[in-house]
Design an enzyme around this catalytic site. Structure first.
Site, PDB file in Angstrom:
ATOM      1  N   ASP A  20     -16.128  -0.908  -3.649  1.00  0.00           N
ATOM      2  CA  ASP A  20     -15.499  -1.582  -4.473  1.00  0.00           C
ATOM      3  C   ASP A  20     -14.548  -0.077  -5.102  1.00  0.00           C
ATOM      4  O   ASP A  20     -15.302   0.532  -6.296  1.00  0.00           O
ATOM      5  CB  ASP A  20     -15.926  -2.230  -5.708  1.00  0.00           C
ATOM      6  CG  ASP A  20     -15.383  -2.760  -7.115  1.00  0.00           C
ATOM      7  OD1 ASP A  20     -14.039  -2.571  -6.828  1.00  0.00           O
ATOM      8  OD2 ASP A  20     -15.938  -3.596  -7.508  1.00  0.00           O
ATOM      9  N   ASP A 203     -11.697 -13.596 -10.803  1.00  0.00           N
ATOM     10  CA  ASP A 203     -11.921 -11.689 -10.886  1.00  0.00           C
ATOM     11  C   ASP A 203     -10.954 -11.196 -11.551  1.00  0.00           C
ATOM     12  O   ASP A 203      -9.571 -11.091 -11.599  1.00  0.00           O
ATOM     13  CB  ASP A 203     -11.779 -11.290  -9.707  1.00  0.00           C
ATOM     14  CG  ASP A 203     -12.299 -10.025  -9.947  1.00  0.00           C
ATOM     15  OD1 ASP A 203     -12.151  -9.159 -10.511  1.00  0.00           O
ATOM     16  OD2 ASP A 203     -12.123  -9.391  -8.067  1.00  0.00           O
TER      17      ASP A 203
END
Ligand SMILES: Nc1ncnc2c1ncn2[C@@H]1O[C@H](COP(=O)(O)OP(=O)(O)O)[C@@H](O)[C@H]1O
Ligand SMILES: [Mg+2]
Lengths: 618, 176
Positions: A20, A203
């Protein structure tokens, strides 16, 4: 894939990690039999802040150590570089006001950051973060890691995705796949959750906002629609609070701190601390000490919520548009998953609850869930997770410029990827030898309102009367969400050469140049290592085939088939002594192909032997 | 390795019929995705990966088109070389369209009577659209059974549908 390939090598198993690469924080994870797990550094820290500092002398400093230097060396320390990925200087005027570092003049198509006389592109800076994660993984596993799945915001356009891939390449990482962050989060959650249903992933991170709606279907994660804003996140809240604090300080102390980069960072840190505290406490204090002076301001949650409500409201329109595109109403959404540090803010949770009329999931750590999902995807790509499959979509429509600056859409947003479209072009005047195609991304009708992606120059068209040439151009958005273009002359059937001029971002050559001059020279022999590795594989397969030639089954092949095997061996050996590792790979595939029958025969004999054995036992 | 087929029916491996069982098609879509998707072939040879990408791209394009009866019919007719003429006003609508345009003009000038006239026309046109969609199925079956006369009828139906859709959209936009 034949069993022979599995038995005798073919592809060596290499570890693939999930990364990520966040605006604020980055981390890596991997998949084992127990599921996805994060990868800590030798000190046990999982998160690497996406901050890079370039000291006067020596190696770049990355992560926690660099965070300290935001205050001590603000003009040499880069943060939130993800906001600059795949952008030109014209796109980022707003953030540049807040960045203490300098931008070089030639930054129209690729931003160049100037630090201590050296220039860095955003992919090169991101590569330093990736390199740190790669190093952590190497320390953790005790072996080098060179393959990764990297996540990107779902709403990233082509240039931003390409820039992320470039960062991987610069860091010496083979990027197996770019995965959308919300989709990755759904994968991480989906592991032990429902088999069927509709899920929304919200998100809200530091710099970006994404919303995705997925249908789960016996292990298939099908994205129905996605939407978002690549310039919306916790940073916007920080900037809001900073403006207030800086104004307060200006009136209380009579000094404007905004041109003092170190002081600004100090204020930034203070407001972020207060913001974080307000996620659990009903009030917090913004406290700044600078030059012997002190500033202190109480901030009750109620006022904080009033201030940030407009920022949170900005996430709602993309959510509604996304539901519309997905063809679902809030009642049809079974689950909502929260991702990103900013979803810890109670007001954000409230807004999500109101909109989707569902209690959002927060079981997984919102800082880790994206990396965990990337690890699951890495597992899927490695063939370890056979029951799951991700079907993702392209977030933006793709079109070409036509007469009058109007966009002709070829691939619509929310099309499942890979997706393709073909268009036939011809010439407008006699003898014309090239055609220029301007490709854009976006939803608007006019080219000027969309994002220019690239110009493709079809070159070397045979001189013909106008309108006679027929060049078919195929646009393919791959599983990474990146455009690939190929062209064919329909009259001759020949592949047509295309020259690509990306509107934003680095050309292949530029990436290559950065790779070459990159920091750790050791990495330079990456391709050498690849060559070494592939030769080891080739050795193994050659040995295996050599042994197989002694098997009875080999005599059962026809003369022709045996000749084919020998030919493939000869070709592999020839490639082996060259230095093109791709060619060696190809020839290994060739040999595998030529020995398919042999493998099958050997398998059959083995199976027959086994069955006989069973009978005797019975 | 041979390139995957580029036709939408061919990539699904089904007969070229207009009347399709979309649920069955969806099952096939998932099955083939599991088999062909690039994620399933990440470690295969360059050639195999190329095949996976091409096949999946065509499968996705095909699923997008074939699951929608109108897009499917357009694809079918284009493949059969039948040309469209959606800009022309269908003859049986000439009179009504003329009246609608008059009413629209008056409505723009603030005539409230004309406004309700437009609203009524919109209701009629929407009903017409619905009945067109209802007629479509029968034409699909006739064409599938080899009735060549149904092909121009289907073309006319699709053209009329497109025309009505544009008409309704524009009228709504003017009324707002
Ligand atoms: N407890 C908290 N309350 C409010 N915001 C938080 C909290 N923890 C982290 N954040 C914010 O979340 C953002 C970082 O989230 P993250 O998901 O790591 O972002 P990114 O993916 O962009 O790197 C930052 O803006 C940070 O201030
Ligand atoms: Mg994130």
């Amino acid at each position: 894939m034949s069993l022979f390939q599995i038995d005798f090598g073919g592809q060596k198993e290499h570890k693939v990690i999930g990364i990520d690469l966040g605006t604020t924080n980055s981390l890596a994870a991997f998949m084992d039999l127990t599921g996805p797990t994060v990868i800590p550094d030798p000190q046990g820290e999982v998160i690497v802040p996406s901050v890079v500092s370039i000291p006067e002398k020596g190696e770049p400093i990355v992560g926690h150590a660099a965070v300290e230097r935001l205050i001590t060396h603000p003009e040499r320390t880069i943060f939130s570089v993800k906001r600059l990925m795949g952008r030109g200087v014209g796109d980022v005027q707003d953030e540049l006001k807040l960045f203490p570092f300098h931008i070089a003049p030639d930054s129209d198509t690729v931003i160049h950051l100037e630090l201590g006389g050296k220039k860095f592109t955003p992919p090169a800076v991101s590569a330093l973060v990736l390199r740190q994660l790669k190093q952590n993984a190497k320390d953790f596993f005790g072996e080098p890691i060179e393959h990764a799945v990297i996540t990107v915001p779902a709403y990233f356009n082509d240039a931003q995705r390409q820039a992320t891939k470039d960062a991987g390449r610069i860091a010496g990482i083979q990027v197996m796949r770019l995965v959308n962050e919300p989709t990755a989060a759904a994968l991480a959650y989906g592991l032990d959750k429902r088999q069927n249903g509709v899920v929304a992933v919200y998100d809200l991170g530091g710099g970006t906002f994404d919303i995705s709606i997925l249908k789960l279907h016996d292990g298939i994660f099908e994205v129905l629609a996605t939407n978002g804003d690549t310039h919306l996140g916790g940073d916007d809240i920080d900037n809001l609070l900073m403006r207030i604090a800086l104004e307060d300080i200006a009136s209380e102390w009579g000094v404007d701190l905004s041109s003092d980069a170190g002081a600004v960072q100090r204020v930034r840190r203070a407001v972020i601390e207060a913001k974080h505290a307000l996620s659990t406490a009903m009030a917090a204090v913004i406290e700044v000490h600078h030059d012997g002076k002190s500033y202190r301001r109480e901030l009750p949650r109620e006022l904080f919520e009033k201030l940030i409500a407009p920022v949170i409201d900005r996430t709602l329109t993309p959510c509604r548009d996304c539901m519309k595109d997905a063809g679902v109403t809030p009642d049809e959404i079974d689950e909502v998953v929260l991702v990103g540090g900013s979803t810890r803010i109670p007001l954000v949770r409230q807004a999500v609850r109101n909109l989707f009329k569902a209690e959002p999931h927060t079981e997984l750590n919102p800082d880790e869930v994206v990396a965990l999902g990337a690890a699951v995807q890495a597992g899927i790509l490695s063939g370890h997770v056979p029951d799951k499959l991700l079907l993702d979509v392209t977030p933006l429509s793709l079109g070409i410029e036509t007469m009058g600056g109007i966009v002709s859409k070829l691939i619509h947003r929310n099309s499942t990827i890979p997706a393709s479209a073909a268009e036939t072009f011809t010439t407008a005047v006699d003898g014309q030898s090239n055609v220029l195609i301007h490709v854009v991304q976006g939803e608007r009708e006019m080219v000027r309102d969309c994002r220019s992606l690239a110009r493709f120059d079809l070159k070397g068209i045979d001189p013909l009367p106008a309108g006679m040439a027929k060049i078919q151009v195929k646009f393919l958005i791959d599983a990474n969400g990146i455009l690939n273009v190929s062209a064919k002359d329909l009259r001759t059937g020949k592949e047509q050469t295309i020259e690509v001029k990306p509107s934003y971002g680095l050309t292949d050559e530029q990436v290559e140049a950065i790779v070459l001059e990159s920091f750790e020279k050791a990495e330079e022999d990456f391709s050498e290592r690849q060559l070494r590795e592939v030769r080891v594989e080739a050795d193994r397969i050659l040995n295996a085939v050599d042994k197989a030639k002694g098997d009875d089954a080999y005599m059962d092949l026809s003369d022709e088939e045996r000749a084919g095997v020998d030919q493939a061996i000869a070709e592999l050996i020839l490639a082996y002594h060259g230095s093109d590792h791709n060619l060696i790979h190809n020839k290994m595939d060739g040999l595998n192909q030529a020995t398919l029958k042999l493998a099958e025969l050997m398998m059959n004999t083995a199976v027959q032997g086994l069955m006989k054995g069973t009978k005797i036992d019975a | 390795m041979e390139a995957p087929p580029s036709g939408y029916y061919e990539i699904f491996g089904i007969e070229k019929k207009l009347a399709l069982d979309v649920e069955g098609l969806q099952r096939r879509f998932y099955e083939r995705s599991r088999e062909w998707h690039p994620d399933r072939h990440a470690r295969a040879s360059a050639e195999q990966r190329e095949f996976a990408e091409q096949a999946t791209a065509t499968l996705n394009d095909a699923w997008r088109v074939l699951r929608d009866p109108v897009a499917r019919a357009e694809y079918f007719l284009t493949a059969a070389g039948v040309k469209t003429d959606a800009k022309k006003t269908p003859p049986d609508l000439l009179e009504e369209v003329f009246e609608l345009n008059m009413a629209l003009e008056e409505a723009r000038d603030g005539d409230t009577g004309a406004k309700s006239q437009v609203a009524a026309a919109l209701v009629r046109f929407t009903a017409m659209l619905e009945s067109l969609d209802a007629d479509r199925g029968a034409l699909f079956l006739r064409i599938d059974l080899g009735d060549a006369a149904a092909i121009p009828a289907l073309r006319a139906l699709l053209d009329k549908r497109k025309y009505l859709q544009n008409l309704v959209r524009d009228a709504r936009a003017t009324m707002e």
